[in-house]
Design a protein around this motif. Structure first.
Motif, short mmCIF file in Angstrom:
data_model
loop_
_atom_site.label_atom_id
_atom_site.label_comp_id
_atom_site.label_asym_id
_atom_site.label_seq_id
_atom_site.Cartn_x
_atom_site.Cartn_y
_atom_site.Cartn_z
N TYR A 224 1.69 95.15 47.58
CA TYR A 224 2.61 95.99 48.36
C TYR A 224 1.93 97.29 48.74
O TYR A 224 2.16 98.32 48.10
N PRO A 225 1.09 97.26 49.76
CA PRO A 225 0.36 98.50 50.08
C PRO A 225 1.27 99.65 50.53
O PRO A 225 0.87 100.81 50.44
N GLU A 226 2.47 99.32 50.96
CA GLU A 226 3.39 100.36 51.46
C GLU A 226 4.07 101.13 50.33
O GLU A 226 4.59 102.21 50.53
N LEU A 227 4.07 100.54 49.17
CA LEU A 227 4.83 101.11 48.06
C LEU A 227 4.25 102.46 47.61
O LEU A 227 3.06 102.55 47.30
N PRO A 228 5.07 103.52 47.60
CA PRO A 228 4.52 104.84 47.27
C PRO A 228 4.33 105.05 45.77
O PRO A 228 3.68 106.00 45.37
N ASN A 229 4.92 104.21 44.94
CA ASN A 229 4.90 104.50 43.50
C ASN A 229 4.53 103.29 42.65
O ASN A 229 5.23 102.93 41.71
N ALA A 230 3.41 102.68 43.01
CA ALA A 230 2.96 101.47 42.32
C ALA A 230 2.79 101.73 40.82
O ALA A 230 3.14 100.89 39.99
N HIS A 231 2.28 102.90 40.50
CA HIS A 231 2.03 103.26 39.11
C HIS A 231 3.32 103.21 38.30
O HIS A 231 3.40 102.60 37.23
N TRP A 232 4.34 103.81 38.86
CA TRP A 232 5.63 103.85 38.15
C TRP A 232 6.23 102.45 38.01
O TRP A 232 6.75 102.07 36.96
N VAL A 233 6.15 101.68 39.11
CA VAL A 233 6.69 100.31 39.07
C VAL A 233 5.97 99.50 38.00
O VAL A 233 6.59 98.75 37.24
N ALA A 234 4.66 99.72 37.89
CA ALA A 234 3.88 99.00 36.87
C ALA A 234 4.42 99.32 35.48
O ALA A 234 4.62 98.42 34.65
N VAL A 235 4.68 100.61 35.24
CA VAL A 235 5.21 101.01 33.93
C VAL A 235 6.56 100.34 33.68
O VAL A 235 6.82 99.83 32.59
#
Lengths: 274, 479
Positions: A224-235
């Protein structure tokens, strides 16, 4: 709002503050959505009233605002819709009010999120700031209750704080409307991409944790290259948050239009003390 | 590894799933800990604390007294007493002035005006005896106490007293098997039950939240305070010498409010022992700093936000209610008016409960808004019980002082002290208003719980007033 003469002070950013137009409940055709988050009883509703000219009753107790209130204001030729979120200590969404706040920041994707912070209880309030910054980098910290901090002999270096957090920090005494011009200026600069924030990222103490988060967030970024908060979603995924899994599955996080925001507003609309 | 690589999401989820086994079980705690550590560090770098002991002491000392085991409750009662005493004794004069203006002067004036332009009797009755009188009563009875009570209550709220009340009550709630935060939603209910029901969102556990929703009705709301205050000052205050009247009526109102709190505990305990069994969850309650209330702003917002909003709501409901009441009292079927039929029908049941038919009809009329209970009772008593003179504006009744007028009216309706006491009880213990019922439905999403929340209090109210009436009459017959 027309400019008649070019005077020196017009070039000053603060000049626009005089042009704050409180629009009350008139939120037609807004350009930006601004969310107002913060711990309970930090003066969110007071800031809300100062910006919109509305008179939401403000009470001195945590949990006063459990629903969302909305209002509008105009500043520097842009119209803003301001959404007052319930006060919460965290965004881990264990109760309905936390969920309302988190869902709005996450799915509503506001252009700016103001986090109102109690200057006398900085440490605990920063927990929420750090959590909000994990979701969105478009954050302005309103360092409220500076008068109480002073009364208690606490000094806060707001510039140091801004540098550490990587987002604008505005000292305020919202009850007396002190700092409102500065707040408006900071909000408009973030909204118009004039301020580029470099939000602080929480450092994970355990190496396995760090590795796991990095691995998952890389995969998310790729998918999802558009996602602004990949880091948070990962957590969240590592924490086993079903709501986020569901949101990814439904594509609620990937691309979200303002139409959806309206839809959510309708769902969350509650009557009562608004 | 036989998963087909079609959906990137499934891949991510399976990666996350497998990593979850690698990382510690206390992932969640580690996460929270990391955030706390970093927050503490950043805060520490930006903050300079004073060397000497700061002025936090004032708040601490005050909290030690206000939330102490010994002084907490007595102080709460004293504060409540002061608020009601100020309300009751302060509202008398403006109330009687408004009554003189709107009822004694305004009504005959309008009647005269109607007569001079030759308005037909039914239109003049419908508009002036019906709609105008209902509104005039609402304003003169409700405006003064509300204009005093709400600002006082709001001042306490802004000062930071309410969370301390919650703190004091927390232990009792926990003993009742309910969530301590219910103290906050209950306090909110003292303003408006619909708002109180919404406020239960701060409670995480669905079980405890449901208990808080179902019992919120026992917190006396805006619409019911005026009823309590008026009846207490007319009937209870009249039992003692004039100097003590204000104090004793305040005591009666506080007593009813406390009974409400007691019933909240009782029904919470009942629910948590029967249909809503479960563990009590813990939580931390933050005591906010005391803040000097901004007096003028508070008075302004509480008059605009609360007093006028509540008054407006009452007027909006009183206008059509007045019209309907006048019609029902003047449309005659088989020798009696519609209202008369209804009242006669409910009269035996009402008397059994120590109330009367008029009061029961008023509570039915007032389902949309508790605010109009008293005005409806007055209207019905005038229209049905044969007290005439309102229409002509020449009745002896209206030459008396305002409080006495109302009293005379009630006495003409056959009221006794028992009627007054049971009216106060029934006003506390009956169904929530329709707005609250709708809110309960929206918040619980359950028809079953909405029905229970609506009907259980009425049944309880019937039971309580019945028992009180029977015991009262038994004692009376023995004396």
């Amino acid at each position: 709002m027309t400019t008649n003469t070019k005077e020196a002070c017009e070039t000053c950013p603060i000049h626009d503050a005089a042009a704050l137009k409180k629009l009350g409940v008139d939120m037609a055709e807004f350009d930006y959505v601004v969310a107002l988050a913060g711990n309970p009883n930090t003066g969110k509703s007071t800031v809300f009233n100062a910006l919109t000219g509305l008179r939401q009753h403000t009470g001195n107790w945590p949990g006063k605002t459990v629903t969302r209130a909305e209002g509008g204001f105009e500043y520097g030729e842009h119209k803003y819709k301001l959404v007052d979120l319930p006060g919460t200590y965290s965004l881990l969404a264990t109760s309905l009010d936390e969920e309302v706040a988190r869902d709005f920041i996450l799915f509503g994707q506001p252009d700016v999120t103001i986090v109102v912070v109690d200057a006398t209880r900085l440490e605990r309030n920063l927990n929420l700031v750090l959590q909000v910054m994990e979701i969105t980098s478009r954050v302005v910290v309103a360092l409220n209750l500076m008068d109480e901090a002073e009364r208690h002999g606490i000094e806060i270096d707001d510039r140091r704080l801004a540098r550490d957090l990587g987002v604008p920090v505005v000292p305020m005494i919202a009850r007396q409307s002190d700092g409102v011009p500065e707040l408006l200026q900071a909000v408009s600069e973030v909204a118009n991409n004039k301020t580029l924030s470099k939000p602080y990222r929480v450092k994970y103490t355990s190496p396995e944790l760090k590795r796991a988060v990095e691995k998952v967030s890389k995969e998310i970024e790729a998918a999802y290259p558009e996602l602004p908060n990949a880091h948070w979603v990962a957590v969240r995924l590592l924490d086993g948050d079903e709501r986020i899994v569901e949101a990814l599955r439904k594509g609620e996080l990937g691309d979200l239009k303002h139409g959806d925001l309206e839809q959510r507003s309708a769902n969350l609309q509650v009557f009562g003390n608004q | 590894m036989t998963i087909e690589k079609t959906n990137p999401l499934d891949n991510i989820l399976s990666t996350a799933q497998s990593l979850r086994w690698e990382i510690d079980v206390d992932f969640h705690e580690k996460l929270t800990e990391s955030i706390y550590t970093d927050a503490a560090q950043i805060a520490d770098r930006a903050t300079t604390r004073p060397e000497e002991k700061p002025r936090f002491d004032f708040d601490r000392t005050l909290d030690k007294i206000i939330t102490s085991k010994t002084w907490g409750f007595p102080l709460m009662l004293v504060l409540l007493m002061i608020v009601f005493w100020l309300t009751i004794s302060g509202a008398n004069v403006p109330s009687s002035m408004l009554a003189t203006l709107l009822l004694d002067t305004g009504h005959p004036f309008l009647k005269g005006l109607a007569a001079s332009i030759g308005m037909p009797w039914w239109l003049d009755g419908f508009l002036i005896d019906g709609m105008y009188m209902a509104t005039a009563w609402v304003i003169s009875v409700m405006l003064p106490p509300m204009a005093i009570f709400f600002p006082l209550f709001t001042l306490l709220e802004d000062f930071g007293y309410l969370p301390r009340v919650a703190f004091n009550l927390d232990n009792l709630f926990r003993k009742s098997g309910a969530h301590g935060k219910q103290a906050l939603s209950m306090t909110m209910g003292f303003g408006c039950n619909a708002a109180g029901v919404v406020a239960t969102r701060i409670i995480d556990s669905p079980r405890e939240r449901l208990i808080a929703i179902l019992t919120n009705n026992f917190a006396l709301c805006n619409g019911r305070w005026p009823t309590q205050i008026l009846i207490a000052s007319l009937f209870i205050g009249a039992l003692v010498p004039a100097q003590l009247a204000g104090f004793v009526s305040a005591l009666a109102v506080v007593g009813i409010a406390l009974l409400g709190i007691f019933l909240t505990f009782l029904s919470s305990r009942f629910l948590s022992k029967t249909v809503l069994k479960g563990e009590v969850s813990t939580f931390s309650l933050e005591l906010p700093p005391y803040r000097p209330p901004r007096i003028w702003q508070t008075i302004y917002t509480s008059i605009i936000d609360r007093t006028l909003v509540v008054l407006w709501r009452a007027i909006v409901f009183a206008l059509p209610a007045g019209a309907v009441l006048w019609l029902s009292a003047n449309v005659i079927i088989a020798g009696t008016s519609i209202a008369g039929h209804l009242i006669n029908f409910l009269e035996p049941f009402g008397l059994l409960l120590g109330l009367n038919g008029v009061i029961l009809v008023a509570f039915i009329v007032a389902i949309p808004a508790n605010e109009i209970v008293i005005p409806t009772i007055m209207m019905l008593t005038v229209l049905v019980s044969g007290v005439t003179g309102v229409g002509e504006g020449a009745g002896v009744m209206f030459e008396l002082e305002s409080g006495m007028e109302t009293m005379a009216l009630f006495q003409a309706g056959g009221w006794t002290l028992l009627t007054a006491v049971n009216l106060m009880l029934f006003s506390l213990i009956h169904n929530p208003c329709s707005t609250t019922i709708y809110t309960i439905y929206k918040e619980t999403g359950s028809k079953k719980w909405t029905w229970i929340a609506s009907l259980a209090p009425v049944i309880m109210g019937f039971a309580v007033t019945f028992v009180v009436a029977q015991v009262w009459r038994l004692i009376e017959s023995l004396l």
